[in-house]
Design a protein around this motif. Structure first.
Motif, PDB file in Angstrom:
ATOM      1  N   THR A 184      92.590  18.715  69.106  1.00  0.00           N
ATOM      2  CA  THR A 184      91.418  18.633  69.977  1.00  0.00           C
ATOM      3  C   THR A 184      90.157  19.017  69.202  1.00  0.00           C
ATOM      4  O   THR A 184      90.241  19.631  68.131  1.00  0.00           O
ATOM      5  CB  THR A 184      91.562  19.588  71.175  1.00  0.00           C
ATOM      6  N   PRO A 185      88.980  18.689  69.737  1.00  0.00           N
ATOM      7  CA  PRO A 185      87.748  19.139  69.085  1.00  0.00           C
ATOM      8  C   PRO A 185      87.699  20.661  68.924  1.00  0.00           C
ATOM      9  O   PRO A 185      87.214  21.161  67.910  1.00  0.00           O
ATOM     10  CB  PRO A 185      86.647  18.631  70.017  1.00  0.00           C
ATOM     11  N   LEU A 186      88.226  21.399  69.902  1.00  0.00           N
ATOM     12  CA  LEU A 186      88.245  22.858  69.800  1.00  0.00           C
ATOM     13  C   LEU A 186      89.115  23.311  68.632  1.00  0.00           C
ATOM     14  O   LEU A 186      88.737  24.210  67.875  1.00  0.00           O
ATOM     15  CB  LEU A 186      88.734  23.489  71.105  1.00  0.00           C
ATOM     16  N   LEU A 207      82.048  24.408  73.006  1.00  0.00           N
ATOM     17  CA  LEU A 207      83.196  23.696  73.568  1.00  0.00           C
ATOM     18  C   LEU A 207      83.855  24.504  74.692  1.00  0.00           C
ATOM     19  O   LEU A 207      84.208  23.949  75.739  1.00  0.00           O
ATOM     20  CB  LEU A 207      84.202  23.371  72.472  1.00  0.00           C
ATOM     21  N   HIS A 220      81.927  24.389  77.859  1.00  0.00           N
ATOM     22  CA  HIS A 220      82.025  23.099  78.549  1.00  0.00           C
ATOM     23  C   HIS A 220      83.453  22.762  78.948  1.00  0.00           C
ATOM     24  O   HIS A 220      83.776  21.592  79.184  1.00  0.00           O
ATOM     25  CB  HIS A 220      81.399  21.999  77.690  1.00  0.00           C
ATOM     26  N   ALA A 247      86.576  23.396  77.340  1.00  0.00           N
ATOM     27  CA  ALA A 247      87.689  23.160  76.419  1.00  0.00           C
ATOM     28  C   ALA A 247      88.795  24.178  76.708  1.00  0.00           C
ATOM     29  O   ALA A 247      88.522  25.346  76.956  1.00  0.00           O
ATOM     30  CB  ALA A 247      87.224  23.274  74.975  1.00  0.00           C
TER      31      ALA A 247
END
Length: 88
Positions: free
Chosen positions: A5-7, A22, A25, A27
């Motif tokens: 994931t982006p996190l 993140l 928002h 995550a």
């Protein structure tokens, strides 16, 4: 694809401010990739203490057991910092 994931990517890179954004928002700090690793493991294994603290502040259980029966502290203990000196 490993399901990162982006996190997880931000945690691996030590990007504390991005991790904060993140998390703010929505995550999920407990999400796992295909091999069962979380953002905490990525951050701890790379020695990113600020990110580890941020994930703990976000509610990640400090005593959680991760892959290979290791805690975040154990992952962090295995980090070999390039600036560390060795006895010899």
């Amino acid at each position: 694809m490993l399901g990162v994931t982006p996190l997880m990517a931000a945690a691996y890179g030590g990007y504390d401010e991005l991790v904060a954004l993140l998390l703010a928002h929505g995550a999920d700090p407990t999400a796992t990739d295909r091999v069962g690793k979380t953002a905490m493991e990525y951050a701890a294994a790379q020695g990113h203490t600020a990110v580890v603290q941020r994930l703990l502040d976000a509610g990640v259980d400090v005593n959680r057991i991760y892959k290979n029966n290791l805690t975040a502290l154990m992952w962090a203990a295995g980090y070999d910092h390039p600036d560390a000196t060795t006895a010899g």
